[in-house]
Write a protein that holds these residues in place. Structure first.
Motif, PDB file in Angstrom:
ATOM      1  N   MET A 101      -1.966  10.264   5.738  1.00  0.00           N
ATOM      2  CA  MET A 101      -2.638  10.169   4.446  1.00  0.00           C
ATOM      3  C   MET A 101      -2.969   8.720   4.166  1.00  0.00           C
ATOM      4  SD  MET A 101      -0.747  12.882   1.961  1.00  0.00           S
ATOM      5  CE  MET A 101      -0.804  14.614   2.353  1.00  0.00           C
ATOM      6  N   ALA A 102      -3.903   8.183   4.868  1.00  0.00           N
ATOM      7  CA  ALA A 102      -4.293   6.791   4.689  1.00  0.00           C
ATOM      8  C   ALA A 102      -5.786   6.737   4.541  1.00  0.00           C
ATOM      9  CB  ALA A 102      -3.843   5.939   5.869  1.00  0.00           C
ATOM     10  N   SER A 103      -6.232   5.803   3.755  1.00  0.00           N
ATOM     11  CA  SER A 103      -7.663   5.600   3.541  1.00  0.00           C
ATOM     12  C   SER A 103      -8.075   4.377   4.317  1.00  0.00           C
ATOM     13  CB  SER A 103      -7.947   5.426   2.041  1.00  0.00           C
ATOM     14  OG  SER A 103      -9.302   5.144   1.870  1.00  0.00           O
ATOM     15  N   ASP A 104      -8.795   4.595   5.414  1.00  0.00           N
ATOM     16  CA  ASP A 104      -9.221   3.474   6.250  1.00  0.00           C
ATOM     17  C   ASP A 104     -10.631   3.033   5.930  1.00  0.00           C
ATOM     18  OD1 ASP A 104      -7.462   4.714   9.158  1.00  0.00           O
ATOM     19  OD2 ASP A 104      -6.817   3.436   7.495  1.00  0.00           O
ATOM     20  N   ALA A 105     -11.373   3.808   5.152  1.00  0.00           N
ATOM     21  CA  ALA A 105     -12.752   3.440   4.829  1.00  0.00           C
ATOM     22  C   ALA A 105     -12.762   2.472   3.682  1.00  0.00           C
ATOM     23  CB  ALA A 105     -13.560   4.689   4.475  1.00  0.00           C
ATOM     24  N   PRO A 106     -13.689   1.500   3.658  1.00  0.00           N
ATOM     25  CA  PRO A 106     -13.766   0.586   2.516  1.00  0.00           C
ATOM     26  C   PRO A 106     -14.099   1.361   1.263  1.00  0.00           C
ATOM     27  CG  PRO A 106     -15.019  -0.251   4.383  1.00  0.00           C
ATOM     28  CD  PRO A 106     -14.674   1.160   4.707  1.00  0.00           C
ATOM     29  N   VAL A 107     -13.411   1.037   0.188  1.00  0.00           N
ATOM     30  CA  VAL A 107     -13.672   1.654  -1.109  1.00  0.00           C
ATOM     31  C   VAL A 107     -13.913   0.567  -2.116  1.00  0.00           C
ATOM     32  CG1 VAL A 107     -12.286   3.677  -0.562  1.00  0.00           C
ATOM     33  CG2 VAL A 107     -11.213   1.720  -1.650  1.00  0.00           C
ATOM     34  N   ARG A 108     -14.476   1.006  -3.222  1.00  0.00           N
ATOM     35  CA  ARG A 108     -14.788   0.047  -4.290  1.00  0.00           C
ATOM     36  C   ARG A 108     -13.492  -0.455  -4.913  1.00  0.00           C
ATOM     37  NH1 ARG A 108     -15.634   0.954  -9.647  1.00  0.00           N
ATOM     38  NH2 ARG A 108     -15.646   3.213  -9.253  1.00  0.00           N
ATOM     39  N   GLY A 109     -13.271  -1.786  -4.867  1.00  0.00           N
ATOM     40  CA  GLY A 109     -12.058  -2.375  -5.431  1.00  0.00           C
ATOM     41  C   GLY A 109     -12.238  -2.677  -6.903  1.00  0.00           C
ATOM     42  N   PHE A 110     -11.161  -3.106  -7.537  1.00  0.00           N
ATOM     43  CA  PHE A 110     -11.173  -3.398  -8.980  1.00  0.00           C
ATOM     44  C   PHE A 110     -10.109  -4.441  -9.258  1.00  0.00           C
ATOM     45  CE2 PHE A 110      -9.876  -2.725 -13.350  1.00  0.00           C
ATOM     46  CZ  PHE A 110     -11.079  -2.619 -13.992  1.00  0.00           C
ATOM     47  N   ASP A 138      -0.983   4.979  10.245  1.00  0.00           N
ATOM     48  CA  ASP A 138      -1.877   4.787  11.385  1.00  0.00           C
ATOM     49  C   ASP A 138      -2.164   6.102  12.125  1.00  0.00           C
ATOM     50  OD1 ASP A 138       0.714   5.052  12.131  1.00  0.00           O
ATOM     51  OD2 ASP A 138       0.676   3.519  13.711  1.00  0.00           O
ATOM     52  N   ARG A 139      -1.727   7.215  11.546  1.00  0.00           N
ATOM     53  CA  ARG A 139      -1.930   8.509  12.185  1.00  0.00           C
ATOM     54  C   ARG A 139      -2.386   9.515  11.136  1.00  0.00           C
ATOM     55  NH1 ARG A 139       3.375  10.000  15.450  1.00  0.00           N
ATOM     56  NH2 ARG A 139       1.967  11.607  16.248  1.00  0.00           N
ATOM     57  N   LEU A 140      -2.856  10.690  11.639  1.00  0.00           N
ATOM     58  CA  LEU A 140      -3.233  11.772  10.741  1.00  0.00           C
ATOM     59  C   LEU A 140      -1.969  12.502  10.297  1.00  0.00           C
ATOM     60  CD1 LEU A 140      -5.380  13.593   9.408  1.00  0.00           C
ATOM     61  CD2 LEU A 140      -5.371  14.950  11.518  1.00  0.00           C
ATOM     62  N   ASN A 141      -1.791  12.668   8.986  1.00  0.00           N
ATOM     63  CA  ASN A 141      -0.615  13.329   8.430  1.00  0.00           C
ATOM     64  C   ASN A 141      -1.034  14.689   7.896  1.00  0.00           C
ATOM     65  OD1 ASN A 141       1.769  11.097   8.034  1.00  0.00           O
ATOM     66  ND2 ASN A 141      -0.272  10.183   7.951  1.00  0.00           N
ATOM     67  N   LEU A 142      -0.504  15.769   8.482  1.00  0.00           N
ATOM     68  CA  LEU A 142      -0.808  17.128   8.073  1.00  0.00           C
ATOM     69  C   LEU A 142       0.409  17.719   7.384  1.00  0.00           C
ATOM     70  CD1 LEU A 142      -2.666  18.539  11.219  1.00  0.00           C
ATOM     71  CD2 LEU A 142      -3.665  17.631   9.115  1.00  0.00           C
ATOM     72  N   VAL A 143       0.196  18.410   6.272  1.00  0.00           N
ATOM     73  CA  VAL A 143       1.257  19.081   5.526  1.00  0.00           C
ATOM     74  C   VAL A 143       1.017  20.577   5.669  1.00  0.00           C
ATOM     75  CG1 VAL A 143       2.404  19.353   3.302  1.00  0.00           C
ATOM     76  CG2 VAL A 143       1.392  17.145   3.925  1.00  0.00           C
ATOM     77  N   LYS A 167      -2.658   2.286   1.773  1.00  0.00           N
ATOM     78  CA  LYS A 167      -1.935   3.126   2.723  1.00  0.00           C
ATOM     79  C   LYS A 167      -0.658   3.611   2.057  1.00  0.00           C
ATOM     80  CE  LYS A 167      -3.591   0.754   6.878  1.00  0.00           C
ATOM     81  NZ  LYS A 167      -3.173   0.052   8.117  1.00  0.00           N
ATOM     82  N   LEU A 168      -0.456   4.932   2.154  1.00  0.00           N
ATOM     83  CA  LEU A 168       0.767   5.514   1.605  1.00  0.00           C
ATOM     84  C   LEU A 168       1.865   5.445   2.659  1.00  0.00           C
ATOM     85  CD1 LEU A 168      -0.692   8.681  -0.152  1.00  0.00           C
ATOM     86  CD2 LEU A 168      -0.359   6.386  -1.077  1.00  0.00           C
ATOM     87  N   LEU A 169       3.057   5.005   2.255  1.00  0.00           N
ATOM     88  CA  LEU A 169       4.164   4.829   3.206  1.00  0.00           C
ATOM     89  C   LEU A 169       5.310   5.806   2.938  1.00  0.00           C
ATOM     90  CD1 LEU A 169       4.309   0.924   3.192  1.00  0.00           C
ATOM     91  CD2 LEU A 169       3.064   2.421   4.754  1.00  0.00           C
ATOM     92  N   ARG A 170       5.695   5.950   1.665  1.00  0.00           N
ATOM     93  CA  ARG A 170       6.891   6.759   1.372  1.00  0.00           C
ATOM     94  C   ARG A 170       6.818   7.250  -0.069  1.00  0.00           C
ATOM     95  NH1 ARG A 170      11.742   5.642  -1.090  1.00  0.00           N
ATOM     96  NH2 ARG A 170      11.033   3.490  -1.381  1.00  0.00           N
ATOM     97  N   LEU A 171       7.254   8.496  -0.285  1.00  0.00           N
ATOM     98  CA  LEU A 171       7.356   9.070  -1.629  1.00  0.00           C
ATOM     99  C   LEU A 171       8.767   9.626  -1.798  1.00  0.00           C
ATOM    100  CD1 LEU A 171       6.082   9.992  -4.338  1.00  0.00           C
ATOM    101  CD2 LEU A 171       5.551  12.161  -3.208  1.00  0.00           C
ATOM    102  N   LYS A 172       9.430   9.186  -2.874  1.00  0.00           N
ATOM    103  CA  LYS A 172      10.779   9.671  -3.191  1.00  0.00           C
ATOM    104  C   LYS A 172      10.723  10.343  -4.563  1.00  0.00           C
ATOM    105  CE  LYS A 172      15.553   8.242  -3.995  1.00  0.00           C
ATOM    106  NZ  LYS A 172      16.475   7.073  -4.120  1.00  0.00           N
ATOM    107  N   ALA A 173      11.094  11.623  -4.608  1.00  0.00           N
ATOM    108  CA  ALA A 173      11.064  12.395  -5.855  1.00  0.00           C
ATOM    109  C   ALA A 173      12.499  12.715  -6.257  1.00  0.00           C
ATOM    110  CB  ALA A 173      10.245  13.672  -5.677  1.00  0.00           C
ATOM    111  N   ASP A 174      12.967  12.081  -7.327  1.00  0.00           N
ATOM    112  CA  ASP A 174      14.275  12.437  -7.885  1.00  0.00           C
ATOM    113  C   ASP A 174      14.190  13.712  -8.709  1.00  0.00           C
ATOM    114  OD1 ASP A 174      15.400  10.238  -6.733  1.00  0.00           O
ATOM    115  OD2 ASP A 174      15.102   8.943  -8.483  1.00  0.00           O
ATOM    116  N   GLY A 175      12.987  14.101  -9.098  1.00  0.00           N
ATOM    117  CA  GLY A 175      12.773  15.325  -9.854  1.00  0.00           C
ATOM    118  C   GLY A 175      11.324  15.379 -10.295  1.00  0.00           C
ATOM    119  N   PHE A 176      10.540  16.295  -9.668  1.00  0.00           N
ATOM    120  CA  PHE A 176       9.120  16.428 -10.029  1.00  0.00           C
ATOM    121  C   PHE A 176       8.726  17.856  -9.678  1.00  0.00           C
ATOM    122  CE2 PHE A 176       4.554  16.121  -9.596  1.00  0.00           C
ATOM    123  CZ  PHE A 176       4.196  15.265 -10.620  1.00  0.00           C
ATOM    124  N   GLY A 177       8.657  18.732 -10.687  1.00  0.00           N
ATOM    125  CA  GLY A 177       8.352  20.130 -10.415  1.00  0.00           C
ATOM    126  C   GLY A 177       9.373  20.696  -9.442  1.00  0.00           C
TER     127      GLY A 177
END
Length: 739
Positions: A1-10, A43-48, A22-32
């Motif tokens: 889950m990474a965006s390698d294409a240039p996007v409009r910055g702000f 650097d790879r394709l991430n499939l869920v 680039k997304l590296l890690r998500l930690k959920a202590d409580g979310f739904g």
């Protein structure tokens, strides 16, 4: 889950640029339904992949919530707000943490939805939350990093369930309807065209779809194979670079290991010095304890000898001195009361024996006329209570009457003097008033007489001069009559009250004298004066008899006190010597009492306390054996240093130094294990990784050549097909014109 294409910055200033997140890690202590930690490979394709309702959409929603937050406005979401929708199903904390890489910097975003807080930290440990503030309480990390708001981000990044058919149609014809290949196939696949071109293109496509790569161990599309080979090569490059980096990073560890070994050696040398100093301090402490024990034993022997010498005094009561002192003081006081007032003060050794024996003679010698005294006792001893009250009341009234008459007479004199003063003051105003009033009335009368005659003008002068004089005179008379009126009335009242009180006392005196005269006649006295004289003599006789009785009882008390004092001396083991004073005997008794107290203190407190402080024989023997077992460096120092430390301080320093050595040993072991592990891993993996990387490079070269060949053949076939169709078209056109 990474965006390698240039996007409009702000950025904060509103300038547009390029950004990569680039997304590296998500930690959920409580979310739904989510609870746990999820890691991504940028650097790879991430499939869920998972079953329905397993939390895939919740994972995407958690990423968006970490970047943009959750809306809790009920005006926009009337039924259920996103903040309420994603509350943990099982309760507990409502918090997520997202680690990402943006603009070459690693960030950690923490959102606590329960408390409504946001924190953003970079990889240098600095909080950069304020850099992502867009409003008062809005922190949109995604909008600052990507330049997209929440809705735009979801449109670009999310493909929800049911939306995939709109992107890639399931039907093959629908997928190929607008492709170049389809148009080429349609151009070649005509009734007049050759179908071999289509078959050839399909054969090329099949070859490209099933390229066999032994290095990957699978048959894939050639494009996928190239991508995987490139990914595998990049992964191997990264692993080789990591191995080389680990090998290079051992230099600081080696330097630190050398420093740790040197520090450990120095610490062990310091520990050896401290151990030697501790042994010397312990030896000194043992010697000091043995010497102090020997001194205590000598002190115990001295106390025992002192207690043995004071043993004869142990039976003296503790209160003997106080009782003897009290008896002697009371005896002296009694002797002083028995001694006549004009007698010369004798010595302390004088006893009341001589005076006590003459009490009866003193009583007889104190009476001037025994027969008259007996007659007085007989006469006044048979008086009735009311007769005695009459005599006492008359005498008391006479005393009070004289005192009160004197005070009343002074009050009457003062009141008369005050009245004379007030009258003088009033008179000083009244005389001028009468004079002025008389002059005024005379002038007024004369003016009235002149007014009837020819001298009327002069009458006015007399009238205006006489009227003020008359008014002033009348005013002075009024002032004089009211001047000090209250004070004058008070003086008159006091004078009247004093006169009335004097008259009352006079009447009471007359009544008392009448009753006294009647009593004198009843008792056979010639006059009230004789009755009063006999009554006074009777009182004096009673006082003398009472004093003599008190002296007799005092003599008996003195004899008893003397016997008690002598008994107190004898009970203390002191023989009474009449030739010595009571003070000398008191000193001897006090010395014996102090001796008894000292003996009790020695036997009950000092000797037991000193014996408890002694070391037992086993402890002394152990200390001597310990002192003998200490090495030679524990010999006593003839000149100890002024700043030498105590044994407790040395023990603490040794423990602290041992702790430091343990930490150094632990650090040395950690460094050695780390260095050996890196070295072993480098020598074990570097050669294999380099060989595998070379194989991947060769396979990648072959795959690229195969792709180029497929592309060249495809291009050639298409060109030939197009050229054939064009010629067929020209041929058919020419044939039509010629026919």
């Amino acid at each position: 889950m990474a965006s390698d294409a240039p996007v409009r910055g702000f950025d904060r200033s509103g300038a547009a640029g390029a950004g990569r997140v680039k997304l590296l890690r998500l930690k959920a202590d409580g979310f739904g339904p989510l609870r746990g930690e999820y890691r991504f490979a940028p650097d790879r394709l991430n499939l869920v992949l998972d079953q329905n309702e397993s939390g895939k959409s919740s994972l995407l929603a958690a990423i968006a919530a970490a970047l943009y937050g959750l809306d809790g406005d009920k005006r926009t979401h009337r039924l259920l707000t996103p903040l309420e929708r994603w509350r943990p199903w099982g309760g507990g904390p409502y918090r997520i943490e997202l680690e990402l890489e943006a603009a070459g910097e690693r960030l950690t975003v923490t959102r606590d939805f329960e408390r409504g807080t946001v924190e953003v930290w970079n990889d240098r440990g600095r909080e950069v939350t304020e850099a992502y503030r867009l409003g008062k309480d809005e922190f949109a990390i995604g909008q600052v990093s990507l330049g997209l708001d929440a809705s735009e981000f979801e449109k670009c990044a999310f493909i929800r369930q049911g939306e995939l058919e709109e992107v890639v149609p399931g039907d093959e014809k629908a997928r190929r309807a607008s492709t170049l290949q389809a148009r080429l196939e349609n151009a070649a696949d005509t009734r007049v065209g050759d179908t071999n071109a289509i078959e050839a293109l399909r054969a090329l496509e099949g070859a490209a779809e099933s390229y066999a790569c032994p290095e990957l161990g699978s048959t894939l599309r050639v494009e996928t194979t190239i991508q995987r080979l490139e990914t595998k090569r990049e992964l191997l490059d990264a692993e080789i670079h990591a191995l080389e980096h680990d090998l290079e990073s051992m230099t600081p560890d080696l330097e630190e290991l050398a420093r740790v070994v040197e520090s450990e050696q120095e610490a062990r040398e310091s520990l050896a010095r401290l151990e030697a100093e501790r042994r010397r301090a312990r030896a000194a402490e043992v010697r000091d304890r043995l010497e102090r024990d020997a001194a205590r034993r000598r002190e115990v022997e001295r106390l025992r000898a002192e207690a043995e010498s004071l043993a004869p005094m142990s039976g003296v009561p503790a209160a003997a001195e106080a009782e003897f002192r009290d008896d002697v003081a009371r005896l002296d006081e009694t002797v002083r009361r028995l001694r006549p007032p004009d007698a010369v003060e004798g010595s302390e050794r004088e006893t009341p024996a001589a005076t006590a024996g003459d009490l009866e003679a003193q009583m007889r010698s104190g009476l001037e006329d025994p027969s008259r005294d007996e007659a007085l006792l007989a006469r006044f001893g048979s008086l009735l209570p009311e007769q005695r009250e009459t005599l006492r009341g008359y005498l008391n009234f006479e005393i009070e009457c004289r005192t009160e008459l004197s005070a009343l007479e002074r009050a009457r004199v003062e009141s008369r003097a005050r009245l004379r003063e007030i009258e003088a003051t009033r008179r000083s105003l009244r005389v001028p008033g009468w004079i002025l009033a008389a002059l005024g009335f005379a002038s007024t009368g004369l003016a009235a007489a002149l007014a009837l005659g020819p001298r009327a003008g002069e009458s006015l002068v007399l009238l205006f001069g006489g009227l003020p004089a008359a008014v002033l005179g009348i005013a002075l008379l009024l002032v004089a009559s009211g001047r000090r009126r209250a004070e004058r009335q008070a003086a008159r009242d006091r004078l009247r009250e004093s006169s009335e009180r004097v008259d009352s006392l006079t009447r009471r005196r007359a009544d008392n004298e009448a009753r006294l005269e009647a009593l004198a006649r009843e008792l056979g006295c010639s006059s009230p004066a004789e009755l009063l004289r006999d009554w006074n003599d009777h009182g004096e006789l009673l006082r003398r008899r009472t004093a003599l009785e008190e002296q007799r009882r005092a003599g008996e008390s003195a004899a008893e006190l003397r016997a008690r004092a002598v008994h107190a001396l004898e009970s203390a083991g002191i023989a009474y010597d009449p030739g010595r004073g009571w003070a000398d005997h008191l000193e001897d008794l006090a010395a014996r009492v102090r001796g008894a107290e000292r003996h009790a203190l020695l036997t009950l407190e000092l000797i037991p306390a000193a014996e408890r402080a002694l070391l037992d024989e086993a402890a002394v023997r152990n200390l001597k054996e310990e002192l003998a077992a200490l090495p030679g460096d524990a010999a006593p120092d003839p000149a100890p240093a002024a700043g030498s430390r105590t044994l407790a301080a040395l023990e603490q320093a040794i423990e602290e130094l041992r702790g430091v050595i343990d930490l150094l040993v632990e650090r040395r072991s950690t460094l050695r294990i780390r260095i050996e592990e890196r070295s072993r891993r480098y020598h074990a993996e570097h050669a294999a990784k380099a060989a595998e990387r070379g194989a991947m490079e060769g396979a990648l070269t072959r795959a690229r050549r195969f792709r180029q060949a497929i592309e060249l053949a495809n291009t050639t076939l298409r060109e030939v097909a197009l050229d054939t169709h064009r010629r067929w078209a020209q041929f058919l056109s020419q044939s039509g014109r010629s026919s």
